[in-house]
Design a protein around this motif. Structure first.
Motif, PDB file in Angstrom:
ATOM      1  N   ALA A  14      -1.450   8.344   2.299  1.00 55.11           N
ATOM      2  CA  ALA A  14      -1.186   8.864   3.570  1.00 55.11           C
ATOM      3  C   ALA A  14       0.532   8.050   4.353  1.00 55.11           C
ATOM      4  O   ALA A  14       1.554   8.295   4.167  1.00 55.11           O
ATOM      5  CB  ALA A  14      -1.789   7.693   4.972  1.00 55.11           C
ATOM      6  N   ASN A  15       0.685   6.745   3.780  1.00 47.42           N
ATOM      7  CA  ASN A  15       2.184   5.809   3.704  1.00 47.42           C
ATOM      8  C   ASN A  15       2.756   6.812   2.664  1.00 47.42           C
ATOM      9  O   ASN A  15       4.118   6.445   2.653  1.00 47.42           O
ATOM     10  CB  ASN A  15       1.583   4.140   3.122  1.00 47.42           C
ATOM     11  N   MET A  29     -10.214  11.670   3.117  1.00 47.90           N
ATOM     12  CA  MET A  29     -11.163  10.793   2.486  1.00 47.90           C
ATOM     13  C   MET A  29     -12.474  12.108   2.589  1.00 47.90           C
ATOM     14  O   MET A  29     -12.982  11.711   2.031  1.00 47.90           O
ATOM     15  CB  MET A  29     -11.475   9.932   3.871  1.00 47.90           C
ATOM     16  N   GLU A  87     -11.192   4.898   0.889  1.00 49.31           N
ATOM     17  CA  GLU A  87     -10.602   4.425   2.331  1.00 49.31           C
ATOM     18  C   GLU A  87      -9.076   3.928   1.360  1.00 49.31           C
ATOM     19  O   GLU A  87      -7.962   4.272   2.714  1.00 49.31           O
ATOM     20  CB  GLU A  87     -10.858   3.288   3.026  1.00 49.31           C
ATOM     21  N   TRP A 135      -4.453  12.455   9.064  1.00 47.39           N
ATOM     22  CA  TRP A 135      -3.895  12.605   7.328  1.00 47.39           C
ATOM     23  C   TRP A 135      -5.775  11.586   6.636  1.00 47.39           C
ATOM     24  O   TRP A 135      -5.747  11.975   5.699  1.00 47.39           O
ATOM     25  CB  TRP A 135      -2.725  11.807   7.000  1.00 47.39           C
ATOM     26  N   GLN A 136      -6.216  10.701   7.254  1.00 50.02           N
ATOM     27  CA  GLN A 136      -6.670   9.591   6.590  1.00 50.02           C
ATOM     28  C   GLN A 136      -8.128   9.886   7.013  1.00 50.02           C
ATOM     29  O   GLN A 136      -8.767  10.357   5.282  1.00 50.02           O
ATOM     30  CB  GLN A 136      -6.752   8.075   7.346  1.00 50.02           C
ATOM     31  N   GLU A 137      -8.267  11.055   8.405  1.00 50.52           N
ATOM     32  CA  GLU A 137      -9.777  11.817   7.361  1.00 50.52           C
ATOM     33  C   GLU A 137      -9.909  12.928   7.291  1.00 50.52           C
ATOM     34  O   GLU A 137     -10.628  12.731   5.819  1.00 50.52           O
ATOM     35  CB  GLU A 137     -10.149  11.944   9.240  1.00 50.52           C
ATOM     36  N   ALA A 191      -6.564   6.654   0.245  1.00 48.79           N
ATOM     37  CA  ALA A 191      -6.629   7.080   1.529  1.00 48.79           C
ATOM     38  C   ALA A 191      -5.170   6.716   2.439  1.00 48.79           C
ATOM     39  O   ALA A 191      -4.327   7.410   2.304  1.00 48.79           O
ATOM     40  CB  ALA A 191      -6.815   7.984   2.130  1.00 48.79           C
ATOM     41  N   THR A 192      -5.417   6.134   2.581  1.00 51.13           N
ATOM     42  CA  THR A 192      -3.883   5.044   2.912  1.00 51.13           C
ATOM     43  C   THR A 192      -3.378   4.349   2.529  1.00 51.13           C
ATOM     44  O   THR A 192      -2.071   4.996   2.840  1.00 51.13           O
ATOM     45  CB  THR A 192      -4.381   3.310   3.501  1.00 51.13           C
ATOM     46  N   SER A 193      -3.433   4.692   0.865  1.00 48.68           N
ATOM     47  CA  SER A 193      -2.261   4.643  -0.025  1.00 48.68           C
ATOM     48  C   SER A 193      -1.256   5.778   0.018  1.00 48.68           C
ATOM     49  O   SER A 193      -0.525   6.296   0.228  1.00 48.68           O
ATOM     50  CB  SER A 193      -2.630   4.174  -0.848  1.00 48.68           C
ATOM     51  N   GLN A 219       1.131  -0.990  -0.014  1.00 42.24           N
ATOM     52  CA  GLN A 219      -0.254  -0.213  -0.207  1.00 42.24           C
ATOM     53  C   GLN A 219       0.724   0.841   0.229  1.00 42.24           C
ATOM     54  O   GLN A 219       0.609   1.937   0.866  1.00 42.24           O
ATOM     55  CB  GLN A 219      -0.907  -0.457   1.170  1.00 42.24           C
TER      56      GLN A 219
END
Length: 291
Positions: free
Chosen positions: A251-252, A238, A244, A233-235, A247-249, A116
């Motif tokens: 953020a990573n 999104m 989701e 970051w995630q929030e 957003a995860t990718s 991810q």
């Protein structure tokens, strides 16, 4: 003939024009029939093919000898990076048995394998797959695109703020897409046997605060850089329309950028377009379109 993927994007739209001005035969690829006139106005032929249409690409590649491979961005509202992996797979499948002899492929600073990791992983996989093809390949790793700030113009105007996942004084190598296009044109035109891994960035590194200052100067009003706290970051992503998974990718990727010095020891090519010039042009372009 040169075949240019992403022919109406920030890089491709400049690249097809540069090649056509040098008397080269160029076909610009778009998935949107509404972009045909733009490509033809730049002096190139237009081919309407979705990169996930493997058979359509295969038929097109049979007409070319050199390819600029830019994997188009996926839809961030879906699983954008899974979509990008599918696109790369389609492009590579279409290349089989084609007469393409030289490929210039657009990658990114920090390309690496990982779970991810978004473009870092997707484009690393592309690099590895291209290394196995029986063709001459040059990889062009660009730094952070200044065009990523296009989406910040709205809040810069309306709120006097731009929002960033990076600390406001974190220095980031950045490059204008037009500088990449000029370098890519040179790579496509050089002897096919000349292959290498290249790096390109702008005249200097910049911080998010520098970006805000550039907007402030171009807009003639104060603009502030606001850092989003890491737990949010995630929030934040999104709420901006990312799924989701996307957003995860993202953020990573941001975390990896903060934690690693990607290209220490490398000697990148440096473009000429400054951040201030890029932002000023962006603002003036929007004002012209609104007039």
């Amino acid at each position: 003939m040169h075949i240019i993927l992403g022919a109406t994007g920030h890089i491709g739209s400049v690249l097809i024009k540069l090649l056509a001005e040098r008397g080269e035969q160029v076909t610009g690829v778009t998935r949107n029939r509404g972009n045909v006139a733009q490509i033809e106005a730049a002096g190139a032929k237009a081919a309407v093919v979705d990169v996930q249409d493997t058979n359509g690409l295969r038929a097109l590649f049979k007409k070319g000898t050199r390819l600029y491979l830019l994997n188009p961005p996926g839809n961030f509202a879906a699983d954008s990076f899974a979509e990008e992996k599918q696109s790369i797979s389609s492009i590579l499948s279409a290349l089989k048995d084609s007469p393409i002899e030289k490929i210039v492929a657009e990658s990114t600073y920090g390309a690496q394998p990982g779970d991810q990791l978004g473009d870092l992983d997707v484009l690393y996989g592309m690099e590895q797959a291209l290394a196995m093809t029986p063709r001459y390949v040059s990889i062009l790793r660009g730094s952070y695109y200044m065009s990523n700030f296009d989406m910040d113009l709205g809040t810069a105007r309306s709120e006097g703020k731009i929002y960033t996942l990076f600390p406001v004084d974190f220095k980031i190598p950045m490059v204008a897409p037009a500088d990449i296009a000029h370098f890519a044109a040179d790579l496509l035109l050089e002897a096919k046997e000349n292959t290498a891994l290249h790096y390109i960035t702008g005249p200097q590194d910049y911080t998010p605060r520098d970006v805000a200052n550039a907007f402030s100067k171009a807009l003639g009003r104060p603009v502030e850089a606001v850092a989003v706290e890491r737990p949010k970051w995630q929030e934040f992503l999104m709420k901006a329309g990312f799924s989701e998974a996307s957003a995860t990718s993202m953020a990573n990727m941001t975390a990896v950028t903060l934690e690693q010095d990607f290209e220490i020891g490398k000697a990148p090519k440096r473009g000429n377009i400054t951040l201030e010039e890029y932002i000023d042009h962006l603002v003036k372009k929007q004002e012209h379109e609104m007039a």
